[in-house]
Design a protein around this motif. Structure first.
Motif, PDB file in Angstrom:
ATOM      1  N   UNK A   1       0.842  -1.238   0.241  1.00 40.68           N
ATOM      2  CA  UNK A   1      -0.058  -0.089  -0.214  1.00 40.68           C
ATOM      3  C   UNK A   1       1.056   1.208   0.021  1.00 40.68           C
ATOM      4  N   UNK A   2       2.112   1.200   0.817  1.00 43.17           N
ATOM      5  CA  UNK A   2       2.982   2.370   0.685  1.00 43.17           C
ATOM      6  C   UNK A   2       3.647   2.374  -0.764  1.00 43.17           C
ATOM      7  N   UNK A   3       3.994   1.590  -1.111  1.00 42.10           N
ATOM      8  CA  UNK A   3       4.549   1.416  -2.342  1.00 42.10           C
ATOM      9  C   UNK A   3       3.872   1.631  -3.566  1.00 42.10           C
ATOM     10  N   UNK A   4       2.534   1.599  -3.501  1.00 40.08           N
ATOM     11  CA  UNK A   4       1.746   1.884  -4.601  1.00 40.08           C
ATOM     12  C   UNK A   4       1.714   0.719  -5.716  1.00 40.08           C
ATOM     13  N   UNK A   5       2.027  -0.695  -5.120  1.00 36.56           N
ATOM     14  CA  UNK A   5       2.020  -1.459  -5.944  1.00 36.56           C
ATOM     15  C   UNK A   5       1.608  -2.898  -5.617  1.00 36.56           C
ATOM     16  N   UNK A   6       0.431  -3.306  -6.301  1.00 35.93           N
ATOM     17  CA  UNK A   6      -0.121  -4.494  -5.829  1.00 35.93           C
ATOM     18  C   UNK A   6      -0.446  -5.066  -7.145  1.00 35.93           C
ATOM     19  N   UNK A   7       0.393  -6.181  -7.502  1.00 38.26           N
ATOM     20  CA  UNK A   7       0.223  -6.921  -8.756  1.00 38.26           C
ATOM     21  C   UNK A   7       0.583  -8.397  -8.706  1.00 38.26           C
ATOM     22  N   UNK A   8       0.682  -8.949  -9.889  1.00 37.48           N
ATOM     23  CA  UNK A   8       1.169 -10.459  -9.824  1.00 37.48           C
ATOM     24  C   UNK A   8       2.150 -10.615  -9.255  1.00 37.48           C
ATOM     25  N   UNK A   9       3.329  -9.927  -9.254  1.00 39.65           N
ATOM     26  CA  UNK A   9       4.753 -10.219  -8.928  1.00 39.65           C
ATOM     27  C   UNK A   9       4.361 -10.110  -7.310  1.00 39.65           C
ATOM     28  N   UNK A  10       3.976  -9.227  -6.691  1.00 39.08           N
ATOM     29  CA  UNK A  10       3.570  -9.086  -5.155  1.00 39.08           C
ATOM     30  C   UNK A  10       2.852 -10.312  -4.673  1.00 39.08           C
ATOM     31  N   UNK A  11       2.051 -10.583  -5.363  1.00 37.34           N
ATOM     32  CA  UNK A  11       1.244 -12.015  -4.767  1.00 37.34           C
ATOM     33  C   UNK A  11       2.128 -13.222  -5.026  1.00 37.34           C
ATOM     34  N   UNK A  12       3.148 -13.357  -5.867  1.00 34.48           N
ATOM     35  CA  UNK A  12       4.254 -14.244  -5.942  1.00 34.48           C
ATOM     36  C   UNK A  12       5.192 -14.195  -4.697  1.00 34.48           C
ATOM     37  N   UNK A  13       5.392 -12.922  -4.373  1.00 31.89           N
ATOM     38  CA  UNK A  13       6.346 -12.798  -3.547  1.00 31.89           C
ATOM     39  C   UNK A  13       5.581 -13.190  -2.105  1.00 31.89           C
ATOM     40  N   UNK A  14       4.353 -12.769  -1.687  1.00 37.30           N
ATOM     41  CA  UNK A  14       3.691 -13.003  -0.400  1.00 37.30           C
ATOM     42  C   UNK A  14       3.146 -14.399  -0.322  1.00 37.30           C
ATOM     43  N   UNK A  15       2.888 -15.133  -1.402  1.00 31.67           N
ATOM     44  CA  UNK A  15       2.514 -16.737  -1.179  1.00 31.67           C
ATOM     45  C   UNK A  15       3.106 -17.541  -0.348  1.00 31.67           C
ATOM     46  N   UNK A  16       4.631 -17.433  -0.716  1.00 27.40           N
ATOM     47  CA  UNK A  16       5.489 -18.339   0.362  1.00 27.40           C
ATOM     48  C   UNK A  16       5.144 -18.238   1.659  1.00 27.40           C
ATOM     49  N   UNK A  17       5.280 -16.910   2.066  1.00 27.99           N
ATOM     50  CA  UNK A  17       5.061 -16.608   3.378  1.00 27.99           C
ATOM     51  C   UNK A  17       3.746 -17.049   4.158  1.00 27.99           C
ATOM     52  N   UNK A  18       2.604 -16.663   3.364  1.00 27.11           N
ATOM     53  CA  UNK A  18       1.173 -16.888   3.835  1.00 27.11           C
ATOM     54  C   UNK A  18       1.259 -18.523   3.728  1.00 27.11           C
ATOM     55  N   UNK A  19       1.951 -19.331   3.041  1.00 21.98           N
ATOM     56  CA  UNK A  19       1.992 -20.742   3.015  1.00 21.98           C
ATOM     57  C   UNK A  19       2.545 -21.285   4.189  1.00 21.98           C
ATOM     58  N   UNK A  20       3.825 -20.604   4.588  1.00 21.09           N
ATOM     59  CA  UNK A  20       4.480 -21.248   5.409  1.00 21.09           C
ATOM     60  C   UNK A  20       3.898 -20.989   6.942  1.00 21.09           C
ATOM     61  N   UNK A  21       3.207 -19.815   6.957  1.00 22.47           N
ATOM     62  CA  UNK A  21       2.474 -19.498   8.122  1.00 22.47           C
ATOM     63  C   UNK A  21       1.398 -20.383   8.527  1.00 22.47           C
ATOM     64  N   UNK A  22       0.647 -20.717   7.364  1.00 24.73           N
ATOM     65  CA  UNK A  22      -0.434 -21.604   7.238  1.00 24.73           C
ATOM     66  C   UNK A  22      -0.122 -22.968   7.741  1.00 24.73           C
ATOM     67  N   UNK A  23       1.006 -23.316   6.966  1.00 27.34           N
ATOM     68  CA  UNK A  23       1.505 -24.667   7.277  1.00 27.34           C
ATOM     69  C   UNK A  23       1.578 -24.988   9.072  1.00 27.34           C
ATOM     70  N   UNK A  24       2.527 -24.114   9.455  1.00 28.30           N
ATOM     71  CA  UNK A  24       2.850 -24.026  11.029  1.00 28.30           C
ATOM     72  C   UNK A  24       1.687 -24.142  11.761  1.00 28.30           C
ATOM     73  N   UNK A  25       0.572 -23.016  11.399  1.00 25.69           N
ATOM     74  CA  UNK A  25      -0.907 -22.960  12.125  1.00 25.69           C
ATOM     75  C   UNK A  25      -1.462 -24.206  12.142  1.00 25.69           C
TER      76      UNK A  25
END
Length: 657
Positions: free
Chosen positions: A200-224
């Motif tokens: 939001x601060x960067x002004x960028x929400x696109x496919x590349x951002x989604x690829x960057x955020x997915x592994x962290x969301x996946x790791x958090x979900x796995x441990x949870x």
């Protein structure tokens, strides 16, 4: 040892204070540098994040050392340890309390920040600096909370000769490993929050951002997932009431972020593939961590009663409420102000994979809302209506279950649907045999059982539908050839495995609820009684001594159709130091059913209260959870999720105001 331990503890305290100062630095300098495009200022984010982690790690190690060496000059050790306690529980005593568990929270928070610094080299400089800056600001809040309100390094002027011991309910292997995994999931979602705010601060929400955020969301979900499964397993065998989920407020506190994390994983796929659902995905990343903060408030404030609660201190609860309001409210305000950058580009039809994922997200979000309302309603009723209410399993079972059934029904179909637009008749042709198999097996179970509810057959049908649907999805993805399966990416395999795990857990829950047999009676020593097809004999009741407890132990012989299955030895323990009783169920685990026995109080006629359960397919619940987590791990091994792609794309700019 007498002189070394205080020195190490003091150094640990000093390291924690240094980490706080460094977190303040990390939360200001990189963000200013990113705003003004100053490379030198942005570059300090990475070493600051790594050094903060090392300082917190040293502080945590110092506290662990105090517990291991029984340094009772430390108030936390005196309140939560004892010299006779087994070493495993001396170590786990570090996080078996409010202050120590908060330090573990901060350790994992700083670990994720350091990992973002280590593995985020493919990110644009400004985005990386902002992610680490936001992560540092979360660290500032929690480090300040620990240092000023919950200091684990407080000293006693007159140390006792021995401690008061750890809560006996926490002296168990399941609870030893449950909090670390749960916190890895809880706190892991802080990084997806940081990515959302940074975007939001960067002004960028696109496919590349989604690829960057997915592994962290996946790791958090796995441990949870692992953490929740361990907690459920502990409740099953330790508390002695025979259940695996009680809809306790603290159980719900971990379940709500899990539901939103699942929704986040699925919506991020749409952003990555189709540049749609940008605003919704950002909102999910904010709310998922927001619910983690709400969970911390529930666990530590004492506003809701729970066997899992760490603390009962309303003053500390006010601080946690302020932290929750600051980060969640601040992020939502920023979200509202940055709405123009999140306009979706992709257009899709009513029948499409995008629509299925949107439906998936709606079901998960509404089910999370249902759980939240049921969890918080007793507090609302007391504050605004001056009424004491209890919301228990009947509400959750009725209100929550339909959404999960709908989710299970849509998953196999949605996974096979093509992107953008699809023909329902073609998809129906692909899953018709899966549907026939599920309905046929459900009908068979319905015909075989007599005088029982529809829960069992429905669970069988849904479980088969999910597992067979996952197999069908793999087969279609591999071009209906075995050689094609080898070429499928890890993410496809991981998705199919995770969906299969959900199917197995769904079946296990339904089978246990529908077909469990319970027997409560008073038995005399030497008496044999029958529960379902099992013959159980109360052979003896004796007093035994453990390392830090005394127990009444029953010896119960179990046989099935005349075949001896051995002895089970349930216990009722008393921990003299803590003055607290616990119930230790004895369980004969099996693939198809568990025999679950609990010994109760002695009776006036000389007998003993004995509670017996026959629990069909109980272990399938946790097996399914393990398979779900395995699916997440397989997806994480997909190179496409581990490599930050698209870093060279030009960032979208915020329209001039």
């Amino acid at each position: 040892m007498v002189y070394i331990s205080p020195m190490i503890v003091e150094l640990g305290h000093f390291a924690l204070i240094l980490a706080f100062g460094l977190a303040v630095f990390q939360s200001i300098v990189p963000l200013v540098g990113a705003h003004r495009r100053m490379p030198g200022w942005m570059a300090v984010a990475e070493p600051a994040a790594v050094l903060q982690f090392l300082l917190v790690l040293f502080s945590f190690a110092a506290l662990t050392y105090a517990f291991v060496t029984s340094d009772f000059s430390l108030k936390l050790v005196a309140d939560n340890s004892h010299t006779l306690k087994p070493m495993l529980y001396k170590v786990t005593g570090v996080w078996g309390n409010h202050e120590g568990s908060l330090l573990l929270w901060i350790l994992i928070l700083s670990l994720f920040g350091a990992m973002a610094a280590w593995f985020g080299t493919g990110l644009p400089d400004t985005l990386r600096a902002r992610v680490l800056g936001v992560q540092g600001s979360v660290g500032v809040a929690f480090l300040a909370f620990v240092i000023f309100t919950s200091n684990p390094f407080l000293r006693l002027a007159n140390p006792p000769l021995n401690g008061t011991d750890l809560n006996p309910l926490l002296q168990d292997p399941g609870l030893a490993f449950h909090p670390p995994f749960l916190y890895l999931g809880y706190v892991g979602l802080s990084l997806t929050f940081s990515f959302a705010v940074a975007a939001l601060l960067e002004g960028r929400v696109d496919a590349a951002w989604a690829r960057w955020v997915r592994p962290w969301a996946l790791a958090a979900w796995l441990f949870l997932t692992i953490g929740i499964a361990l907690g459920s397993w502990w409740a099953y065998y330790e508390l002695g009431w025979g259940g695996f989920w009680f809809w306790d407020p603290v159980e719900n506190a971990s379940f709500m972020p899990w539901l939103l994390a699942v929704a986040l994983l699925h919506s991020a796929i749409v952003v990555e593939k189709r540049e749609s659902l940008k605003a919704w995905t950002i909102l999910l990343a904010i709310l998922a961590f927001g619910f983690c903060l709400i969970g911390a408030f529930i666990v530590r404030s004492g506003v809701l009663t729970s066997v899992h609660a760490f603390a009962n201190d309303p003053d500390r609860g006010v601080y946690l409420l302020a932290i929750t309001g600051l980060f969640t409210g601040g992020a939502l305000t920023l979200f509202a102000g940055r709405a123009p950058i999140m306009a979706g580009r992709g257009v899709f039809g009513v029948v499409s994979r995008e629509s299925a994922l949107v439906t998936n997200n709606i079901l998960l979000a509404v089910s999370c809302l249902v759980v939240f309302v049921g969890t918080i309603w007793p507090l609302v009723a007391e504050l605004f209506f001056d009424r004491k209410l209890s919301v228990g399993p009947p509400y959750f079972n009725i209100a929550f279950t339909p959404f999960m059934i709908a989710l299970a029904l849509i998953l196999p179909v949605g996974s096979i649907l093509p992107w953008k637009r699809a023909k329902l008749t073609r998809v129906a042709g692909k899953v018709k045999y899966v549907a026939f198999l599920a309905v046929a097996l459900g009908a068979l179970v319905w015909a075989m059982q007599t005088g029982r509810s529809a829960v069992g057959p429905l669970g069988v049908a849904l479980g088969v539908w999910l597992v067979a649907g996952a197999v069908k999805e793999l087969w279609e993805g591999g071009g209906k050839r075995f050689i094609g399966l080898k070429r499928l990416p890890g993410a496809d395999w991981g998705k199919a495995v995770a969906h299969s795990g959900l199917g197995i857990t769904t079946f296990g829950v339904a089978a246990l609820v529908a077909w469990q047999v319970e027997d409560i009676r008073v038995a005399q020593v030497g008496e044999t009684f029958t529960v379902e097809r099992y013959e159980i004999t109360l052979e003896d009741v004796r007093e035994i001594e453990g390392p830090n407890y005394i127990a009444t132990q029953a010896v119960l012989g179990v046989s099935l159709n005349g075949r001896d299955l051995g002895e089970l030895r349930p216990e009722r323990r008393i921990y003299p130091v803590a003055g607290m009783p616990t119930t230790e169920a004895a369980i004969r685990n099996g693939v198809l059913r568990d025999v679950y026995l609990v010994i109760g109080e002695p009776q006036a006629n000389g007998g003993w209260a004995v509670r017996s359960f026959i629990k069909p397919y109980a272990n399938w619940i946790w097996a399914g959870a393990i398979i779900m987590a395995l699916g997440g791990a397989i997806s994480l091994m997909d190179r496409r999720l581990r490599v930050a792609a698209g870093a060279a794309k030009a960032p979208a700019r915020v329209p001039a105001e």
